[in-house]
Design a protein around this motif. Structure first.
Motif: not given
Length: 215
Positions: A16, A19, A29-30, A53
């Motif tokens: 991501l 992030a 997070l969504h 991540m």
């Protein structure tokens, strides 16, 4: 941070851009893409509930995909809730950085990687301090940065925050470029991260290209 399990050799990774997750910090997070909903579902079935991540890099790493930076940070799912339309809001609490050794092929729709945890022993230890931290000077610089970008914050809470919480929270929230976020992630100590953060703030005030927002 107390840990009652060993970190695994293979983890799911969530690429991501922009992030940043750091040890002992929390990242909301969504999740809505099917592959990442599957990743969350699989993670919740394990004792560890880990998701790594990691940021994509700008050099293609494989046919039909993108390359990944070599350093990321694994987090444990500590909160999650489902929306009425099947999306998830989750919180990852950072445990430790890792070095990516290789991607692991398999039948999952999300990416997985074989990782190494060596060189990041302090991530699992106590909260770091920064003896060389000139807090007054830093807060003055931060005030100028926020003023230049018409940003608002709770200055009282920032002033009372411990060194690690202050530096890491700003590193994660301020709208730096992905490569700058990566530099903050890879800083070997809190002091080095603070020095990097100061450099980025000063660069931005001199007319750099940082985004003028707090994420």
């Amino acid at each position: 941070m107390e840990q009652c399990f060993d970190l695994p050799e293979i983890i799911p990774v969530f690429p991501l851009p922009g992030a940043l997750l750091l040890p002992r910090a929390r990242l909301p997070l969504h999740l809505f893409e099917p592959r990442y909903l599957a990743m969350l579902d699989d993670a919740l079935k394990t004792r560890e509930r880990l998701i790594g991540m990691i940021q994509p890099n700008r050099v293609p790493g494989r046919e039909g995909g993108t390359g990944l930076h070599r350093i990321g940070c694994v987090g444990r799912v500590t909160q999650f809730s489902e929306t009425e339309d099947g999306r998830y809001m989750i919180t990852l609490t950072g445990l430790s950085r890792f070095r990516l050794l290789e991607e692991v092929e398999g039948f999952t729709p999300y990416r997985r990687a074989r990782v190494c945890w060596q060189s990041f022993g302090r991530d699992m230890g106590p909260v770091e301090s920064d003896p060389g931290f000139d807090r007054a000077g830093f807060m003055n610089l931060l005030s100028r940065y926020f003023s230049a970008r018409a940003l608002e914050t709770d200055w009282e809470s920032l002033g009372q925050a411990e060194d690690e919480l202050l530096v890491n929270s700003l590193s994660m929230m301020l709208g730096f470029e992905p490569e700058e976020k990566q530099a903050l992630l890879e800083a070997p100590s809190l002091g080095t991260r603070r020095e990097t953060l100061v450099t980025l703030l000063e660069y931005a005030l001199r007319g750099g290209n940082n985004e003028d927002i707090v994420q």
